[in-house]
Design an enzyme around this catalytic site. Sequence first.
Site, PDB file in Angstrom:
ATOM      1  N   GLU A 133     -69.694 -71.792  85.554  1.00 43.05           N
ATOM      2  CA  GLU A 133     -68.785 -72.413  84.582  1.00 43.05           C
ATOM      3  C   GLU A 133     -67.316 -72.278  84.974  1.00 43.05           C
ATOM      4  O   GLU A 133     -66.527 -73.192  84.759  1.00 43.05           O
ATOM      5  CB  GLU A 133     -69.025 -71.814  83.194  1.00 43.05           C
ATOM      6  CG  GLU A 133     -70.312 -72.260  82.532  1.00 43.05           C
ATOM      7  CD  GLU A 133     -71.554 -71.594  83.085  1.00 43.05           C
ATOM      8  OE1 GLU A 133     -72.670 -72.089  82.834  1.00 43.05           O
ATOM      9  OE2 GLU A 133     -71.403 -70.565  83.780  1.00 43.05           O
ATOM     10  N   HIS A 135     -77.563 -68.420  73.580  1.00 39.43           N
ATOM     11  CA  HIS A 135     -77.737 -69.864  73.384  1.00 39.43           C
ATOM     12  C   HIS A 135     -77.360 -70.309  71.980  1.00 39.43           C
ATOM     13  O   HIS A 135     -77.535 -71.481  71.637  1.00 39.43           O
ATOM     14  CB  HIS A 135     -79.189 -70.272  73.672  1.00 39.43           C
ATOM     15  CG  HIS A 135     -79.576 -70.176  75.118  1.00 39.43           C
ATOM     16  ND1 HIS A 135     -79.646 -68.977  75.777  1.00 39.43           N
ATOM     17  CD2 HIS A 135     -79.897 -71.132  76.023  1.00 39.43           C
ATOM     18  CE1 HIS A 135     -80.019 -69.184  77.029  1.00 39.43           C
ATOM     19  NE2 HIS A 135     -80.162 -70.486  77.211  1.00 39.43           N
TER      20      HIS A 135
END
Length: 336
Positions: A60, A129
């Site tokens: 990321e 998540h």
Amino acid sequence: MTELTLGKALGAGLRQAMRDDEKVVLLGEDIGKLGGVFRITDGLLDEFGASRVIDTPLAESGIVGTAVGLAFRGYRPVVEIQFDGFVYPAFDQIVAQVAKLHYRTQGRVKMPITIRIPWAGGIGAAEHHSESPEAYFVHTAGLRVIAVSNPEDAYRSLRQAIASDDPVIFFEPKRLYHHRGEVDLDAPLADAAPMGLARVVRSGTDATLITYGAMVPTALQAAEAAEDEGTSLEVIDLRSLSPVDYDTIATSVRKTGRVVVAHEASREAGMAAEVIASITELCFEYLESAPLRVTGHDVPYPPAKLEKYHLPDLDRLLDAVDRVLDRPNSLTGADA
């Protein structure tokens, strides 16, 4: 009007933005061949090719750093962070580069980067998540922060974010990806409400219920349930978390005199605290009772089997409404 799920509306928004401007490029893990974990980018690789729909390594920090370089070269990168909990490795790039470069260069360098984040809970996902990191980015000067709650807003606001010269953190509520609604795919973007405006999604007179994202349907359910008991709730969808449309909020609060603010994120230093502080500054003389927060608990996001106890639900919202209306037999305590 076309009926679409929120997920399909986002995909349609990306497709139209890419047709409108060849400088729009997409970056993210598995967004090309797979079409993204949630299939938001499905079909875009076939239409626009691998030079504009770029499958990236699982990194990321590198994804957002690459987007910064593309923005320097005149592109409009749209980054997908696969899940909300994966944004933290890119935090340095977002807060130190994306948010600051326009200011540091006195406007000479623009950062028209849109960072899409599937966000919040309610889908029974694994650890990392289901997160609600919006307060981190709202606190960071230089970023716009948007949270959508319905397909029409998803389609319009995403196109507006991509067209904006400001960097935008774009939160997409995962548990609403399959919720359906009508979308006008043909209306000119110039006719859409500005992405910084809040929206009154239900008018009322007794109390104002303020929220955003996946909590908007829950707030509307609470308003319907309250109406059965003779209580009229006004529901406001913030839509924009930075900047916040305090004009719309103040107009409502001056009418109702009572406020409940709700979100999934933890209570401590969350959006609700900031909104309530601003309401107190702007509307103190109109308040009939202390505003209340209904939020997630101050714990790391719990395992999937426990998340129903963490997420604010209809009962917790209605209890807070009872308390701002000074009704007897409601739970005690300052906040829900």
